[in-house]
Design an enzyme around this catalytic site. Structure first.
Site, PDB file in Angstrom:
ATOM      1  N   ARG A   1       0.831  -1.222   0.000  1.00  0.00           N
ATOM      2  CA  ARG A   1       0.000   0.000   0.000  1.00  0.00           C
ATOM      3  C   ARG A   1       0.858   1.261   0.000  1.00  0.00           C
ATOM      4  O   ARG A   1       1.947   1.303   0.565  1.00  0.00           O
ATOM      5  CB  ARG A   1      -0.979  -0.055   1.172  1.00  0.00           C
ATOM      6  CG  ARG A   1      -1.928  -1.226   0.973  1.00  0.00           C
ATOM      7  CD  ARG A   1      -2.934  -1.367   2.040  1.00  0.00           C
ATOM      8  NE  ARG A   1      -3.853  -0.245   2.083  1.00  0.00           N
ATOM      9  CZ  ARG A   1      -4.805  -0.111   2.992  1.00  0.00           C
ATOM     10  NH1 ARG A   1      -4.942  -1.022   3.914  1.00  0.00           N
ATOM     11  NH2 ARG A   1      -5.598   0.927   2.974  1.00  0.00           N
TER      12      ARG A   1
ATOM     13  N   ASP B   1     -15.235   3.016   2.596  1.00  0.00           N
ATOM     14  CA  ASP B   1     -15.076   1.612   2.994  1.00  0.00           C
ATOM     15  C   ASP B   1     -16.333   0.788   2.725  1.00  0.00           C
ATOM     16  O   ASP B   1     -16.315  -0.433   2.871  1.00  0.00           O
ATOM     17  CB  ASP B   1     -14.760   1.525   4.500  1.00  0.00           C
ATOM     18  CG  ASP B   1     -13.307   1.891   4.764  1.00  0.00           C
ATOM     19  OD1 ASP B   1     -12.491   1.817   3.815  1.00  0.00           O
ATOM     20  OD2 ASP B   1     -12.994   2.270   5.910  1.00  0.00           O
TER      21      ASP B   1
END
Ligand code: DC
Length: 695
Positions: free
Chosen positions: A127, A320
């Site tokens: 990431r 999310d």
């Protein structure tokens, strides 16, 4: 890494009902530990999420000398070290899968007098971290990353930080929080301007800890040189966890859930706004404040959803929740368009690609774009979906199982525990038909085209399910019971006599005066059966107790078998017994005897057998069995009864007696029990050698 992984199997026909309390908010749990650790005095936290990610944050602070009691039932007591009381950790801090831990901790550690290293698992190691290391470098920090700006982060200590005025190129609460936390240590003011509102838990919690936070029109500032004062934190339910149930209830005819005590911070309620725009019936009741955060109960009812163009300003507020929202879109009428969400490609997985692949595997028209997706709602089929270890993708597809018309198998689900411990139990309790299997690692075979997979999961890469199950189905008197029991003993496995469960319901109905056509009453009895199976090694048999009374003999009576056949025709009774039957599947393996073991209860069984014998032979066997027990019976009436029972078991609408398409048929008319057991053992050895399952 383990060579097995968790697979969710979702059967169609589930629902969602009743009150649901989801675990504590993950974002707030992380921040409670961080600010509690940096405060002066003792901070009490209630409702802490005991998930892998927030526990990684907790471990990191413990490694830096912060004393913490708990967590015990979501309760923590943190003895704050003060802003300058952290100690050098003995080694690298491993943050597992948690991006929040890494990005927020980097802001704190950039200002410490000691060096530190932050590392994570394979997914976290991919990431992007440049988004925090660049502005931190502007403040005076020195941080090295792997090539490409990814973890591990090597943070050099002893740097003096300067406050900066930073305009974030991408709206990100993690970047904002990282810089504000670094700002607590910097000289002067640190201000962050966000291009769109992002979750503001850090600002709210800093204020609760006595820090002055200036907030004006998208710009947030803190000053360095202050102190944090310990406080009490009540962590609300996580709206990101609640989102799965919101979508699940909205897409399921007849469903209604009330999600209690959920955080409804306006920077997090994008999912509520988007679902409402799609036509969901969603009410927020009992609104209140807890520890600086707004909280409420969210009631969601089944609704007709329609496709929409998702408003851009809602994207960061629901970032999310898109895996769940994509499932809602797949069940909506018309087209749903998401744009401006490129961020989704660098979450725990590439959520745009992985969700599009999964939806297509279920037959949905889902077209990924660079920064979003276009989904045309329609029918959801069964199929196999690879979650790529992404917990939110796994849970989103679990909810899709409420609307799918086939079984959904979801691979690689072990990480669900990272954000939502107890998800399976909670979802099952609310009515989702979910089972968990420890299965062979590996992904689903990709469908050759983007069309619906009508096939059942076993038709693509055959999953090696552990513990293994051998199912033995067939009509009464075909020798199933004797063969299954013997086979289980030879293999050292568990044994399920599913017929005994239907017989127990029939007997309980007699004891409690419940009529044999009262489906609801019988289903209640089935759900609440108080039964015990006890091995009696002297008798080489199993004794069965109902409500504490031994009923082994009574169960075997013909009248009980006849009543069992009647109650077994009722769908609510069969459903009520489903979970109980599946709990018999435990290591090292299970032999399951019944009528629908291979077709309904264990459709993923490693080996399925269908035993038959002529009706005359079955009547003769039964006659001998009963005569040996001293019972007075007639062969011709037994034959008539057997034929009538066969007709009922085969002809009923729900889970009729029939062979699974992949079952091996064995006619036992002229075989001995030993012959049959030997054949099945040989088949099992051959199959397990092919699938490399230990026998
Ligand atoms: O196998 P048994 O005779 O003990 O079963 C009693 C009855 O229960 C039989 O008539 C059919 C029913 N049954 C069923 O419907 N499904 C099963 N899995 C097992 C038994």
């Amino acid at each position: 890494m383990a060579d097995h992984n968790t697979t969710f199997i979702i059967h169609p026909g589930g629902t969602l009902q009743g009150p649901v309390r989801v675990p504590g908010d993950k974002s707030i749990s992380h921040r409670a530990v961080m600010l509690g650790a940096l405060a002066d005095g003792e901070t009490e936290v209630h409702g802490f999420l005991e998930g892998e990610d927030s526990l990684a944050t907790l471990r990191a602070f413990r490694a830096m000398g912060v004393e913490v009691e708990g967590p015990r039932d979501g309760h923590l007591r943190i003895r704050g070290a003060g802003l300058d009381g952290l100690r050098a950790p003995p080694g690298p801090l491993d943050l597992g899968n948690s991006g929040t831990s890494m990005r927020l901790l980097a802001g704190i550690l950039a200002a410490q007098p000691f060096d530190s290293v932050l590392q994570g698992d394979a997914s976290l190691s991919r990431r992007p971290m440049a988004r925090i290391t660049h502005p931190l470098a502007r403040m005076g920090a020195r941080i090295e990353t792997a090539p490409g700006g990814t973890p591990p982060l090597r943070i050099h200590g002893g740097r003096r930080l300067q406050g900066i005025d930073y305009v974030m190129p991408v709206a990100s609460a993690q970047v904002k929080s990282c810089l504000l936390l670094a700002g607590l240590y910097a000289e002067g003011r640190t201000c962050v301007t966000e291009p769109a509102p992002t979750r503001d838990h850090t600002e709210r919690m800093l204020a609760s800890f006595g820090c002055e936070v200036l907030r004006e029109a998208g710009r947030i500032c803190v000053a360095g040189g202050g102190r944090l004062r310990a406080t009490a934190i009540e962590v609300p339910g996580d709206i990101s966890s609640a989102a799965f149930f919101m979508v699940g209830a909205a897409i399921t005819p007849g469903a209604e859930v009330c999600l209690t005590g959920v955080g409804i911070n306006p920077t997090r309620t994008g999912v509520v706004n988007i679902l409402r725009a799609m036509g969901a019936s969603l009410d927020i009741e009992n609104e209140r404040m807890a520890g600086g955060e707004p909280v409420g109960d969210i009631r969601v009812r089944a609704s007709r959803l329609r496709g929409i163009v998702i408003p851009r300003d809602q994207v960061p507020l629901a970032i999310d929740e898109f895996p769940a929202l994509f499932i809602a879109a797949a069940c909506a009428e018309g087209e749903t368009v998401l744009q401006g969400a490129a961020e989704l490609r660098v979450k725990e997985s590439d959520r745009i690609q992985v969700m599009a692949d999964g939806l297509r595997a279920l037959g949905v028209d889902a077209r990924p774009t660079d920064d979003g997706m276009v989904i045309r709602g329609g029918r959801l089929g069964g199929g196999c979906v690879d979650s790529h270890g992404d917990h939110r993708i796994a849970m989103a597809f679990a909810m899709a199982g409420l609307r799918a018309d086939g079984i959904i198998e979801i691979r690689d689900c072990a990480n669900v525990a990272t954000s939502f411990p107890g998800f399976v139990e909670l979802a099952r309790h609310a009515g989702l038909q979910i089972n968990v299997m420890q299965s062979g690692k590996g992904s689903c075979t990709r469908p050759t085209s983007g069309t619906a997979m009508e096939r059942s999961p076993r038709e693509h890469s055959p999953p090696v399910i552990t513990p293994p199950v051998i199912t033995i189905d067939g009509p009464g008197g075909s020798g199933k019971g004797t063969v299954s029991r013997l086979l289980a003993r030879r293999l050292g496995w568990h044994f399920l006599d599913s017929g005994a469960l239907y017989r127990l319901v029939a007997l309980a109905a007699r004891h409690h005066d419940v009529a044999l056509d009262d489906a609801a009453g019988l289903a209640r009895l089935a759900r609440n059966l108080d039964v015990r199976f006890e091995e009696d090694s002297d008798l080489d048999d199993v004794c069965i107790y109902l409500d504490g009374r031994e009923v082994t003999g009574a169960l075997r009576e013909e009248s009980c078998g006849e009543a069992a056949s009647q109650v077994a025709a009722l769908a609510p009774v069969r459903e009520a017994l489903l979970d109980r039957q599946r709990t018999f599947c435990r290591p090292p393996g299970l032999v399951a005897d019944g009528r629908d073991m291979g077709t309904v209860v264990f459709p993923h069984a490693a080996l399925k057998i269908f035993l038959t014998a002529s009706a005359g032979e079955r009547a003769r066997r039964r006659y001998k069995q009963l005569k040996d027990k001293g019972m007075d019976v007639r062969l011709d009436s037994l034959l008539r009864e057997i034929e009538a029972r066969d007709a009922r078991d085969r002809g009923r609408r729900h889970a009729p007696l029939k062979p699974a398409p992949d079952a091996v048929h064995i006619d036992t008319t002229s075989l001995t029990v030993e012959d049959v057991v030997a054949r099945i053992l040989a088949l099992w050895r051959e199959r397990s050698a092919r699938a490399s399952v230990p026998v």
